[in-house]
Design a protein around this motif. Sequence first.
Motif, PDB file in Angstrom:
ATOM      1  N   GLY A  40      -4.959   1.674   8.678  1.00 49.76           N
ATOM      2  CA  GLY A  40      -4.215   1.732   7.434  1.00 49.76           C
ATOM      3  C   GLY A  40      -5.123   1.828   6.220  1.00 49.76           C
ATOM      4  N   VAL A  41      -6.217   1.075   6.226  1.00 47.38           N
ATOM      5  CA  VAL A  41      -7.157   1.123   5.102  1.00 47.38           C
ATOM      6  C   VAL A  41      -7.798   2.509   5.008  1.00 47.38           C
ATOM      7  CG1 VAL A  41      -9.349   0.204   4.246  1.00 47.38           C
ATOM      8  CG2 VAL A  41      -7.589  -1.353   5.057  1.00 47.38           C
ATOM      9  N   GLY A  71      -5.185   4.925   3.762  1.00 53.74           N
ATOM     10  CA  GLY A  71      -4.942   4.700   2.342  1.00 53.74           C
ATOM     11  C   GLY A  71      -6.046   5.274   1.471  1.00 53.74           C
ATOM     12  N   THR A  74      -5.398   9.196   1.502  1.00 50.09           N
ATOM     13  CA  THR A  74      -4.268   9.607   0.671  1.00 50.09           C
ATOM     14  C   THR A  74      -4.467   9.203  -0.782  1.00 50.09           C
ATOM     15  OG1 THR A  74      -3.034   7.619   1.269  1.00 50.09           O
ATOM     16  CG2 THR A  74      -2.587   9.634   2.531  1.00 50.09           C
ATOM     17  N   GLY A  75      -5.139   8.094  -1.012  1.00 49.49           N
ATOM     18  CA  GLY A  75      -5.384   7.657  -2.381  1.00 49.49           C
ATOM     19  C   GLY A  75      -6.261   8.611  -3.161  1.00 49.49           C
ATOM     20  N   GLN A  90       1.309   9.089  -3.434  1.00 47.42           N
ATOM     21  CA  GLN A  90       0.320   8.608  -2.473  1.00 47.42           C
ATOM     22  C   GLN A  90       0.900   7.598  -1.492  1.00 47.42           C
ATOM     23  OE1 GLN A  90      -2.191   7.127  -5.545  1.00 47.42           O
ATOM     24  NE2 GLN A  90      -3.478   8.952  -5.550  1.00 47.42           N
ATOM     25  N   ILE A  91       1.723   6.680  -1.972  1.00 49.32           N
ATOM     26  CA  ILE A  91       2.285   5.660  -1.089  1.00 49.32           C
ATOM     27  C   ILE A  91       3.255   6.277  -0.078  1.00 49.32           C
ATOM     28  CG2 ILE A  91       3.713   3.577  -1.018  1.00 49.32           C
ATOM     29  CD1 ILE A  91       2.313   2.711  -3.607  1.00 49.32           C
ATOM     30  N   SER A  96       1.139   8.096   2.485  1.00 48.90           N
ATOM     31  CA  SER A  96       0.455   7.203   3.425  1.00 48.90           C
ATOM     32  C   SER A  96       1.436   6.598   4.417  1.00 48.90           C
ATOM     33  CB  SER A  96      -0.315   6.109   2.677  1.00 48.90           C
ATOM     34  OG  SER A  96       0.575   5.256   2.000  1.00 48.90           O
ATOM     35  N   ALA A 108      -2.068   0.595   4.300  1.00 50.18           N
ATOM     36  CA  ALA A 108      -2.247   1.965   3.812  1.00 50.18           C
ATOM     37  C   ALA A 108      -1.717   2.109   2.393  1.00 50.18           C
ATOM     38  CB  ALA A 108      -1.546   2.952   4.743  1.00 50.18           C
ATOM     39  N   ALA A 109      -0.546   1.538   2.135  1.00 57.32           N
ATOM     40  CA  ALA A 109       0.048   1.643   0.800  1.00 57.32           C
ATOM     41  C   ALA A 109      -0.796   0.901  -0.230  1.00 57.32           C
ATOM     42  CB  ALA A 109       1.468   1.094   0.827  1.00 57.32           C
ATOM     43  N   THR A 138      -3.996   0.239  -0.152  1.00 56.86           N
ATOM     44  CA  THR A 138      -5.311   0.848  -0.338  1.00 56.86           C
ATOM     45  C   THR A 138      -5.241   2.106  -1.192  1.00 56.86           C
ATOM     46  OG1 THR A 138      -5.869  -0.009   1.843  1.00 56.86           O
ATOM     47  CG2 THR A 138      -7.392   1.540   0.898  1.00 56.86           C
ATOM     48  N   THR A 139      -4.072   2.709  -1.327  1.00 55.86           N
ATOM     49  CA  THR A 139      -3.974   3.885  -2.195  1.00 55.86           C
ATOM     50  C   THR A 139      -4.272   3.540  -3.643  1.00 55.86           C
ATOM     51  OG1 THR A 139      -1.601   3.597  -2.569  1.00 55.86           O
ATOM     52  CG2 THR A 139      -2.272   5.030  -0.743  1.00 55.86           C
TER      53      THR A 139
END
Length: 186
Positions: A58-59, A62, A65-66, A73-74, A77, A91-92, A94-95
Amino acid sequence: MADPAPKSPEAASRFRRWLDKATPSRESVETNRWLRPVANRVMHSALWRFTRRSVPRGVALGMVTGVLVPMGQIPASAVLALPLRANIPAAAATTFVTNPFTTPPLWVAAYWLGSWMIGPGEAAAQAQVIERSWSDWLFHQAGPATLTGLVTITAALAVLGYFGTALAWRLWIGRKWKRRAAARAA
């Protein structure tokens, strides 16, 4: 002069209350009219559970996509987390590595890195061939250099995020084991 009282526990609890209030509940996500068709897939517990494999994924996702996705982005991700079995909250969150304060320095660094990677000879040759107008510079010199730099920085951040999170997870679990062993011995 007396030491001021530490405010970090109060600030942390205030942040936690705000986060609990701002985070949508499982029921609100399931009943959202946009997510209803895919709610059973999105709400799968493996995508929301914090595990040693899903959180680093996820990181890293993120980070990608970030940096590379300019808007949305969210949601991007979250959608990409489905096939990658990555942790959606990680993931969300880290964006947010890109925000109005970090994006300009990131793009400048990407341009410098891309210019260095493409090479000054190539950029100088392109500058001589094309007219020196703003659009020509943007599309023939700055654009490719910035894109090259962004992709390179994104790859480096994703790898660093993945392995850094995996290492932090391992250290955290190791400390928990040591505390348990000390508690049993006492």
